[in-house]
Scaffold this motif. Structure first.
Motif, short mmCIF file in Angstrom:
data_model
loop_
_atom_site.label_atom_id
_atom_site.label_comp_id
_atom_site.label_asym_id
_atom_site.label_seq_id
_atom_site.Cartn_x
_atom_site.Cartn_y
_atom_site.Cartn_z
N SER A 20 -0.88 18.64 11.36
CA SER A 20 -1.67 19.87 11.39
C SER A 20 -0.90 20.98 12.09
O SER A 20 -1.01 22.16 11.72
N TRP A 21 -0.10 20.62 13.12
CA TRP A 21 0.69 21.64 13.81
C TRP A 21 1.72 22.24 12.88
O TRP A 21 1.90 23.46 12.83
N TRP A 22 2.41 21.38 12.12
CA TRP A 22 3.44 21.88 11.21
C TRP A 22 2.83 22.72 10.10
O TRP A 22 3.40 23.75 9.69
N ILE A 23 1.69 22.32 9.59
CA ILE A 23 1.04 23.09 8.53
C ILE A 23 0.70 24.48 9.03
O ILE A 23 0.93 25.48 8.34
N GLN A 24 0.17 24.57 10.25
CA GLN A 24 -0.16 25.88 10.81
C GLN A 24 1.09 26.69 11.08
O GLN A 24 1.11 27.92 10.88
N PHE A 25 2.15 26.03 11.50
CA PHE A 25 3.42 26.70 11.77
C PHE A 25 3.95 27.39 10.51
O PHE A 25 4.30 28.58 10.53
N PHE A 26 3.99 26.65 9.40
CA PHE A 26 4.49 27.23 8.15
C PHE A 26 3.51 28.26 7.59
O PHE A 26 3.92 29.27 7.00
N LYS A 27 2.24 28.02 7.78
CA LYS A 27 1.23 28.98 7.30
C LYS A 27 1.39 30.32 8.00
O LYS A 27 1.29 31.38 7.37
N ASP A 28 1.63 30.28 9.31
CA ASP A 28 1.83 31.53 10.06
C ASP A 28 3.05 32.28 9.56
O ASP A 28 3.04 33.53 9.48
N LEU A 29 4.12 31.55 9.24
CA LEU A 29 5.33 32.19 8.73
C LEU A 29 5.06 32.88 7.39
O LEU A 29 5.55 33.98 7.13
N LEU A 30 4.29 32.22 6.54
CA LEU A 30 3.96 32.79 5.24
C LEU A 30 3.02 33.98 5.38
O LEU A 30 3.23 35.03 4.76
N ASP A 31 2.00 33.81 6.19
CA ASP A 31 1.00 34.89 6.34
C ASP A 31 1.60 36.13 6.98
O ASP A 31 1.17 37.26 6.70
N SER A 32 2.59 35.96 7.85
CA SER A 32 3.22 37.10 8.52
C SER A 32 4.20 37.83 7.62
O SER A 32 4.65 38.92 7.95
N GLY A 33 4.55 37.22 6.48
CA GLY A 33 5.50 37.82 5.57
C GLY A 33 6.95 37.58 5.95
O GLY A 33 7.86 38.07 5.27
N MET B 213 0.84 -1.17 0.00
CA MET B 213 0.00 0.00 0.00
C MET B 213 0.90 1.24 0.00
O MET B 213 1.57 1.52 0.99
N LEU B 214 0.92 1.98 -1.09
CA LEU B 214 1.87 3.07 -1.22
C LEU B 214 1.14 4.38 -1.47
O LEU B 214 0.10 4.41 -2.11
N ALA B 215 1.72 5.46 -0.97
CA ALA B 215 1.09 6.76 -1.17
C ALA B 215 2.08 7.86 -0.88
O ALA B 215 3.14 7.65 -0.32
N HIS B 216 1.71 9.06 -1.31
CA HIS B 216 2.48 10.23 -0.93
C HIS B 216 1.50 11.34 -0.60
O HIS B 216 0.37 11.34 -1.04
N ARG B 217 1.93 12.27 0.20
CA ARG B 217 1.09 13.39 0.58
C ARG B 217 1.92 14.66 0.66
O ARG B 217 3.08 14.63 1.04
N TRP B 218 1.28 15.76 0.34
CA TRP B 218 1.94 17.04 0.52
C TRP B 218 1.84 17.48 1.97
O TRP B 218 0.84 17.25 2.63
N LEU B 219 2.87 18.12 2.46
CA LEU B 219 2.81 18.69 3.80
C LEU B 219 1.92 19.93 3.79
O LEU B 219 1.15 20.17 4.71
N ARG B 220 2.02 20.73 2.74
CA ARG B 220 1.15 21.89 2.59
C ARG B 220 0.35 21.73 1.32
O ARG B 220 0.90 21.64 0.23
N GLN B 221 -0.95 21.73 1.42
CA GLN B 221 -1.80 21.56 0.25
C GLN B 221 -2.27 22.92 -0.25
O GLN B 221 -3.46 23.25 -0.24
N VAL B 222 -1.32 23.72 -0.69
CA VAL B 222 -1.59 25.03 -1.26
C VAL B 222 -0.74 25.16 -2.51
O VAL B 222 0.07 24.30 -2.83
N GLU B 223 -0.90 26.26 -3.21
CA GLU B 223 -0.19 26.43 -4.47
C GLU B 223 1.31 26.50 -4.28
O GLU B 223 2.07 26.26 -5.21
N THR B 224 1.76 26.85 -3.08
CA THR B 224 3.19 27.01 -2.84
C THR B 224 3.79 25.77 -2.19
O THR B 224 4.71 25.85 -1.39
#
Length: 252
Positions: free
Chosen positions: A117-130, A1-12
């Motif tokens: 979910s914690w890591w996604i929010q962590f990186f999202k905050d960094l991006l949103d803050s500029g 059973m094989l799969a891959h997933r993105w850590l951030r599911q956004v355009e970037t």
């Protein structure tokens, strides 16, 4: 059973996670952080390393229909092409939707709730803050340099926990037990052995045909150089990784 997933599911998107799970025991065979989710050589490497480590391949592998899984399907069919079972090579691999791959989906769900979910929010905050500009190539490369080791450590810890914890039987007739034990001793759970021995010659042949070397990355080489010249320490947690990120982008 094989799969891959993105850590951030956004355009970037900039990081992907590749995983392989045994369908019976639910043992996580590998879970690895990579910079790409569409190179078939990458997923094939993990599959082949797993076969080499254990000395056998499964009766059947299942992946989604992505082109990144094509080499795995070919190798699996080749490894089983000389089986005594009728049409063994033809039935060695099947394609299906990623959402229908319940063994992997169950693990993804567990990982999401525990840390993803914690890591996604962590990186999202960094991006949103500029503070981080993912469109900036230096920022993007520096994020990978500073954080990929920390993220891989988190994945390794989650893999160890999952493979050594006890799973209760479900109403869908899945067997209960510890994944590591179920994988090594399937007969203890009144199951039959689904492993198919693979000769060393076949494995070596596939290694030579599927050899993959990553291209040199001047950014990563430069960051290592700066680390050495400045006497900086490699990070052991996300706070240290973030401090290192700002140090390196200010020097670059």
């Amino acid at each position: 059973m094989l799969a891959h997933r993105w850590l951030r599911q956004v355009e970037t998107i900039w990081i992907s996670i590749h995983a392989g799970v045994d369908g019976y025991s639910r043992k996580v065979l590998w879970v690895e952080l990579e910079r790409s989710n569409n190179l078939p050589e990458i997923t094939a490497r993990y599959y082949l390393e797993c076969v080499k480590e254990h000395g056998f391949c499964p009766l059947q592998t299942r992946t989604d229909c992505g082109t990144e899984n094509g080499i795995i399907a070919a190798m699996q069919c080749y490894f089983r092409s000389e089986d005594s079972a009728p049409h063994s090579g033809e039935s060695a691999h099947i394609y299906g939707t990623s959402t229908g791959n319940q063994r992997v989906e169950n693990w993804w769900s567990h990982y999401w709730k525990s840390s993803s979910s914690w890591w996604i929010q962590f990186f999202k905050d960094l991006l949103d803050s500029g503070r981080v500009d993912i469109a900036n190539e230096t920022h993007k490369e520096c994020l990978w340099f500073c954080f990929h080791g920390i993220l891989q450590q988190e994945l390794d810890k989650m893999k160890l926990y999952w493979n050594t914890h006890h799973i209760r039987p479900s109403r869908h007739d899945t067997v209960g037990g510890v994944p590591d034990v179920l994988f090594q001793l399937p007969e203890e759970s009144v199951a039959f052995d689904c492993s198919v021995p693979v000769s060393r010659d076949k494995i070596l042949e596939m290694e030579s045909k599927c050899a993959y070397e990553e291209e040199e990355n001047v950014f990563q080489e430069y960051f290592h150089y700066v680390m050495e010249e400045e006497g900086l320490h490699y990070p052991s947690n996300h706070e240290e990784a973030l401090r290192l990120f700002f140090q390196l982008v200010n020097v670059a």
